[in-house]
Design a protein around this motif. Structure first.
Motif, PDB file in Angstrom:
ATOM      1  N   ASP A   3      41.212  30.642  26.623  1.00  0.00           N
ATOM      2  CA  ASP A   3      42.156  29.100  26.818  1.00  0.00           C
ATOM      3  C   ASP A   3      41.986  30.296  28.458  1.00  0.00           C
ATOM      4  OD1 ASP A   3      45.427  29.993  28.212  1.00  0.00           O
ATOM      5  OD2 ASP A   3      43.997  28.309  28.279  1.00  0.00           O
ATOM      6  N   GLU A   4      42.190  28.574  29.545  1.00  0.00           N
ATOM      7  CA  GLU A   4      41.743  29.203  31.367  1.00  0.00           C
ATOM      8  C   GLU A   4      42.280  30.412  31.253  1.00  0.00           C
ATOM      9  OE1 GLU A   4      41.260  26.349  33.434  1.00  0.00           O
ATOM     10  OE2 GLU A   4      39.255  25.957  33.099  1.00  0.00           O
ATOM     11  N   THR A   5      44.105  30.577  31.493  1.00  0.00           N
ATOM     12  CA  THR A   5      44.991  30.622  32.205  1.00  0.00           C
ATOM     13  C   THR A   5      45.417  32.294  31.368  1.00  0.00           C
ATOM     14  OG1 THR A   5      46.679  29.062  32.214  1.00  0.00           O
ATOM     15  CG2 THR A   5      47.209  30.713  31.725  1.00  0.00           C
ATOM     16  N   THR A   6      45.223  32.307  30.167  1.00  0.00           N
ATOM     17  CA  THR A   6      44.758  33.729  29.029  1.00  0.00           C
ATOM     18  C   THR A   6      43.852  34.587  29.793  1.00  0.00           C
ATOM     19  OG1 THR A   6      45.721  32.261  26.941  1.00  0.00           O
ATOM     20  CG2 THR A   6      44.738  34.531  26.764  1.00  0.00           C
ATOM     21  N   LEU A   7      43.249  33.750  30.582  1.00  0.00           N
ATOM     22  CA  LEU A   7      41.409  35.038  30.971  1.00  0.00           C
ATOM     23  C   LEU A   7      42.145  34.778  32.212  1.00  0.00           C
ATOM     24  CD1 LEU A   7      38.145  35.913  30.490  1.00  0.00           C
ATOM     25  CD2 LEU A   7      37.802  33.334  32.237  1.00  0.00           C
ATOM     26  N   SER A   8      42.567  33.964  32.795  1.00  0.00           N
ATOM     27  CA  SER A   8      43.053  34.701  34.417  1.00  0.00           C
ATOM     28  C   SER A   8      43.634  36.005  34.340  1.00  0.00           C
ATOM     29  CB  SER A   8      44.085  33.415  35.417  1.00  0.00           C
ATOM     30  OG  SER A   8      42.760  32.715  34.889  1.00  0.00           O
ATOM     31  N   LEU A   9      44.771  35.690  33.422  1.00  0.00           N
ATOM     32  CA  LEU A   9      45.738  36.941  33.360  1.00  0.00           C
ATOM     33  C   LEU A   9      44.776  38.415  32.795  1.00  0.00           C
ATOM     34  CD1 LEU A   9      49.045  35.138  32.160  1.00  0.00           C
ATOM     35  CD2 LEU A   9      48.884  36.489  33.191  1.00  0.00           C
ATOM     36  N   ALA A  10      44.850  38.550  31.393  1.00  0.00           N
ATOM     37  CA  ALA A  10      43.555  39.116  31.208  1.00  0.00           C
ATOM     38  C   ALA A  10      42.649  39.564  32.621  1.00  0.00           C
ATOM     39  CB  ALA A  10      43.034  38.598  30.297  1.00  0.00           C
ATOM     40  N   ILE A  11      42.105  38.998  32.975  1.00  0.00           N
ATOM     41  CA  ILE A  11      41.722  39.600  34.428  1.00  0.00           C
ATOM     42  C   ILE A  11      42.220  40.625  35.041  1.00  0.00           C
ATOM     43  CG2 ILE A  11      40.475  39.106  36.521  1.00  0.00           C
ATOM     44  CD1 ILE A  11      38.444  37.737  35.021  1.00  0.00           C
ATOM     45  N   VAL A  12      43.764  40.016  36.041  1.00  0.00           N
ATOM     46  CA  VAL A  12      44.008  40.634  36.886  1.00  0.00           C
ATOM     47  C   VAL A  12      45.440  41.797  35.759  1.00  0.00           C
ATOM     48  CG1 VAL A  12      46.645  40.278  37.859  1.00  0.00           C
ATOM     49  CG2 VAL A  12      45.197  38.308  38.064  1.00  0.00           C
ATOM     50  N   TRP A 321      36.107  32.282  36.291  1.00  0.00           N
ATOM     51  CA  TRP A 321      36.686  33.318  35.768  1.00  0.00           C
ATOM     52  C   TRP A 321      36.387  34.058  37.364  1.00  0.00           C
ATOM     53  CZ3 TRP A 321      32.620  37.178  37.721  1.00  0.00           C
ATOM     54  CH2 TRP A 321      31.721  36.821  37.322  1.00  0.00           C
ATOM     55  N   PHE A 322      36.384  33.287  38.132  1.00  0.00           N
ATOM     56  CA  PHE A 322      35.495  34.157  39.167  1.00  0.00           C
ATOM     57  C   PHE A 322      36.947  34.193  40.413  1.00  0.00           C
ATOM     58  CE2 PHE A 322      34.390  34.233  43.293  1.00  0.00           C
ATOM     59  CZ  PHE A 322      33.237  35.732  44.006  1.00  0.00           C
ATOM     60  N   ALA A 323      37.718  33.043  40.670  1.00  0.00           N
ATOM     61  CA  ALA A 323      38.692  32.453  41.008  1.00  0.00           C
ATOM     62  C   ALA A 323      39.562  33.761  40.864  1.00  0.00           C
ATOM     63  CB  ALA A 323      39.120  31.215  40.486  1.00  0.00           C
ATOM     64  N   ALA A 324      40.054  34.369  39.396  1.00  0.00           N
ATOM     65  CA  ALA A 324      40.747  34.836  39.155  1.00  0.00           C
ATOM     66  C   ALA A 324      40.423  36.290  39.533  1.00  0.00           C
ATOM     67  CB  ALA A 324      40.794  34.530  37.678  1.00  0.00           C
ATOM     68  N   LEU A 325      38.972  36.573  39.582  1.00  0.00           N
ATOM     69  CA  LEU A 325      38.844  37.911  40.398  1.00  0.00           C
ATOM     70  C   LEU A 325      39.379  38.084  41.662  1.00  0.00           C
ATOM     71  CD1 LEU A 325      34.761  38.889  39.389  1.00  0.00           C
ATOM     72  CD2 LEU A 325      37.081  40.612  38.557  1.00  0.00           C
ATOM     73  N   VAL A 326      38.740  37.185  42.296  1.00  0.00           N
ATOM     74  CA  VAL A 326      39.600  36.902  43.802  1.00  0.00           C
ATOM     75  C   VAL A 326      41.020  36.654  43.537  1.00  0.00           C
ATOM     76  CG1 VAL A 326      39.604  35.747  45.703  1.00  0.00           C
ATOM     77  CG2 VAL A 326      37.468  35.588  44.355  1.00  0.00           C
ATOM     78  N   VAL A 327      42.070  36.513  43.488  1.00  0.00           N
ATOM     79  CA  VAL A 327      43.177  35.887  42.866  1.00  0.00           C
ATOM     80  C   VAL A 327      43.396  37.878  42.809  1.00  0.00           C
ATOM     81  CG1 VAL A 327      45.122  35.739  42.287  1.00  0.00           C
ATOM     82  CG2 VAL A 327      44.348  34.182  42.750  1.00  0.00           C
ATOM     83  N   ALA A 328      42.872  38.266  41.710  1.00  0.00           N
ATOM     84  CA  ALA A 328      42.895  40.554  41.366  1.00  0.00           C
ATOM     85  C   ALA A 328      43.115  40.825  42.776  1.00  0.00           C
ATOM     86  CB  ALA A 328      42.084  40.015  40.605  1.00  0.00           C
ATOM     87  N   GLY A 329      41.646  39.917  43.868  1.00  0.00           N
ATOM     88  CA  GLY A 329      41.768  40.923  45.017  1.00  0.00           C
ATOM     89  C   GLY A 329      42.430  40.887  46.020  1.00  0.00           C
ATOM     90  N   ALA A 330      43.304  39.493  46.031  1.00  0.00           N
ATOM     91  CA  ALA A 330      44.374  39.456  46.836  1.00  0.00           C
ATOM     92  C   ALA A 330      45.440  40.197  46.289  1.00  0.00           C
ATOM     93  CB  ALA A 330      44.714  38.260  47.074  1.00  0.00           C
ATOM     94  N   MET A 331      45.634  40.059  45.151  1.00  0.00           N
ATOM     95  CA  MET A 331      47.059  41.450  44.891  1.00  0.00           C
ATOM     96  C   MET A 331      46.717  42.292  44.479  1.00  0.00           C
ATOM     97  SD  MET A 331      48.909  39.665  42.379  1.00  0.00           S
ATOM     98  CE  MET A 331      47.965  38.512  41.944  1.00  0.00           C
ATOM     99  N   ALA A 332      45.304  43.046  45.224  1.00  0.00           N
ATOM    100  CA  ALA A 332      45.221  44.425  45.452  1.00  0.00           C
ATOM    101  C   ALA A 332      45.104  44.816  47.204  1.00  0.00           C
ATOM    102  CB  ALA A 332      43.897  44.342  44.977  1.00  0.00           C
ATOM    103  N   ALA A 333      44.939  43.744  47.933  1.00  0.00           N
ATOM    104  CA  ALA A 333      45.242  43.718  48.873  1.00  0.00           C
ATOM    105  C   ALA A 333      47.286  44.047  48.985  1.00  0.00           C
ATOM    106  CB  ALA A 333      44.853  42.376  50.238  1.00  0.00           C
ATOM    107  N   MET A 334      47.650  43.022  48.406  1.00  0.00           N
ATOM    108  CA  MET A 334      48.895  43.016  48.979  1.00  0.00           C
ATOM    109  C   MET A 334      49.600  44.562  47.915  1.00  0.00           C
ATOM    110  SD  MET A 334      50.086  39.380  47.195  1.00  0.00           S
ATOM    111  CE  MET A 334      49.110  38.482  47.270  1.00  0.00           C
ATOM    112  N   MET A 335      48.994  44.984  47.195  1.00  0.00           N
ATOM    113  CA  MET A 335      49.570  45.901  46.935  1.00  0.00           C
ATOM    114  C   MET A 335      49.961  47.834  47.650  1.00  0.00           C
ATOM    115  SD  MET A 335      49.156  45.373  42.816  1.00  0.00           S
ATOM    116  CE  MET A 335      49.328  47.232  41.681  1.00  0.00           C
TER     117      MET A 335
END
Lengths: 503, 74
Positions: A3-12, A321-335
């Motif tokens: 499931d796409e949502t699960t995959l995104s969450l797993a990456i983050v 999965w790549f879009a999720a990685l970028v959101v993780a990158g944004a998360m990294a920027a914020m953190m």
């Protein structure tokens, strides 16, 4: 197929766990005293110092606010960013940063307020600098949490609600900041900086390949947004670009988390290398991030109201999965900006307010303990504030507006500090008056709506087409110099501590 | 603090780096080369140049204008 949502969450989630693990590793090397907790015992080398300062500067703005701006108004912000962070800030890195490093090593300062308070023999000045800094830090940390909540909610299509996303980020951040102090923050920043840099270039490659190359995109931009290719126009007037570059660059130097970085280098060589590498680092990160926003306009990507252009673009052109990685990158920027802000904010709170005014006799161990509690309390308060802020804020420019206000607020400190560092004639009364005048004038412009008086608009966005933040800085300069000239040096002032002779 | 001619040259170099970080002479120019506006290529070159100039400063001119010696004695 997962499931796409699960995959995104797993990456983050995977990303968050790695950050926490690094924090734990740093914890094992951290002493319990305050200087090690806040400054990693002034032992930072080039790579870590460069990345931790760099990652600290980056925020939700790099991935969301900035590309949104490039999407709606054109890519000229890249030039503002280059002038601001690449050049003006680098010069200030030498003029303010290196001088602060020398002075700080000589006298063992940990915070800006401590440094100025000691030079002017004034605990009140020390407290004033801390209070002013914390007033601006609060909305800025809140902004990062708002961004994190929105990003996670957007990534999961609302499955993870806004508040839960913001809470998740807050808890992780507090955990590793409380545990490991600056060493943990700097190590995770290095990871986060490298991660962001990598991810943004892969995104550029991907979008370029999928869309048929930069030439093709430029052609469609020429028909869809011809204004974007021409330098200037629209939002971008010379006055606006100059004001943004100057105000933000000056403001950055007084952001607690950046200013405190000036104290932590292990040697002058480290500061030199970071100084020379700075423009290149700015180039490598901001050009691709903001180009992506611009290209999205040329490619006709639709951005739903209240969401951001970068995720919208990547959803269209790259796998989930790549879009999720970028959101993780944004998360990294914020953190990476928030963790440093929490740490520095807490050091201002404990060293410049708690210790001098509440518990002068507090032991080092107790101060270290109060600092950690301070981190948790500060983060919790900004988190609660971010929940309220999110309800009323759907406008796209929201992030930009809030961020700019904080930078301008810090920029009001820079000129009085410069004078204190280089001009022996600065008096205690002069610097207190200058800091106060700048802050009061600037806050009035931010909070009070414009009025007509004597045929002129007061408290508007500009005077004679120049941003009010610049005028407030000039006011701070005039008041600091004028009052210093008019008053005598107070007992306890010691300009020699900064290596300048008193008049 | 006394300033010599080389100090002023460095101040001028830094001022030039700041002043032309935005290529004002290309204002309203929309020429595209290799998919990007010319003014963006200017930016790329200018940042690289700034890095080189800053490197030169760290090699030969670091500690200028900073009162380091006074600070040590003080």
């Amino acid at each position: 197929m997962v499931d796409e949502t699960t995959l995104s969450l797993a990456i983050v989630a995977g990303y968050l766990v790695v950050a926490l693990a690094i924090g734990l590793l740093a914890y094992r090397l951290t002493d319990r005293n305050a200087e090690d907790y806040y400054l990693a015992s002034r032992s930072m080398g080039t790579v870590v110092l460069l990345f931790t300062t760099f990652a600290t500067l980056l925020s939700a703005f790099t991935f969301f606010g900035g590309p949104n701006l490039a999407y709606s108004a054109g890519p000229e912000w890249i030039l503002v960013m280059g002038a601001m962070d690449g050049i003006v800030f680098a010069v200030l890195w030498y003029v303010i940063g290196y001088k602060q490093w020398l002075v700080g090593r000589e006298h063992g300062y940990v915070t800006l307020g401590e440094m100025l308070g000691d030079r002017f023999g004034s605990a009140s000045l020390r407290g004033l600098i801390a209070v002013v800094s914390l007033v601006w830090l609060f909305p800025y940390v809140m902004l990062q949490q708002v961004g994190a909540g929105q990003a996670l909610a957007g990534l999961t299509g609302g499955a993870l609600p806004y508040w839960a996303g913001a809470a998740l980020i807050t808890v992780f951040m507090v955990a590793y900041v409380v545990l490991s102090g600056l060493r943990g923050v700097a190590w995770t920043d290095t990871l986060q900086g490298l991660f962001m840099l990598g991810i943004v270039w892969v995104a550029v490659g991907w979008v370029l390949t999928a869309a048929g190359g930069a030439g093709t995109i430029a052609d469609s931009l020429a028909s869809s947004n011809p204004e974007f290719l021409a330098l200037g126009g629209g939002l971008y007037s010379p006055q606006w670009m100059i004001a943004q570059a100057v105000v933000i660059a000056f403001g950055v130097t007084m952001f607690p988390q950046v200013n405190q970085r000036f104290f932590v280098a292990d040697s002058a060589e480290t500061l030199k290398r970071s100084f020379a590498l700075w423009p290149v680092a700015v180039l490598l990160l901001f050009v691709p991030a903001f180009l992506l926003g611009t290209w999205a306009a040329g490619l006709g990507v639709e951005v739903p109201a209240g969401s951001n252009v970068l995720p919208a673009l990547l959803t269209e052109y790259t796998p989930v999965w790549f879009a999720a990685l970028v959101v993780a990158g944004a998360m990294a920027a914020m953190m990476s900006s928030s963790d440093s802000m929490l740490l520095s904010g807490s050091s201002y709170l404990t060293r410049d307010l708690y210790r001098p005014f509440v518990a002068p006799g507090a032991s080092d161990a107790r101060e270290g303990w109060v600092a950690r509690v301070g981190v948790a309390v500060f983060a919790t308060l900004t988190f609660v504030a971010s929940l309220f802020a999110a309800e009323g804020a759907t406008e796209l420019s929201f992030l930009v507006t809030l961020g700019d206000t904080a930078f301008g607020g810090y920029a009001q400190l820079t000129i009085p500090v410069l004078l204190a560092l280089y001009w022996g004639g600065t008096t205690r009364t002069g610097i207190v008056a200058g800091v106060t005048a700048g802050q009061v004038a600037y806050l009035a412009h931010v909070l009070v709506s414009e009025v007509q008086f004597a045929g002129t608009t007061w408290l508007g966005a500009t005077y004679h087409t120049w941003d009010y933040a610049l005028w407030c800085m000039l006011l701070g300069l005039a008041v600091t110099v004028g009052v210093s000239r008019a008053t005598a040096h107070s007992v306890g002032e010691d300009a020699a501590k900064f290596g300048v002779g008193a008049d | 603090m006394t300033r010599n001619r080389t100090d002023y040259l460095w101040v001028a170099a830094f001022a030039a780096l700041v002043a032309f970080a935005v290529p004002w002479f290309l204002w309203r120019d929309a020429t595209v080369v290799a998919g990007l506006p010319v003014w963006l290529w200017w930016h790329v070159g200018w940042m690289a140049l700034a890095s080189v100039v800053f490197y030169g400063f760290t090699r030969g001119a670091w500690d200028r204008g900073i009162d380091r010696e006074v600070l040590r004695r003080g």
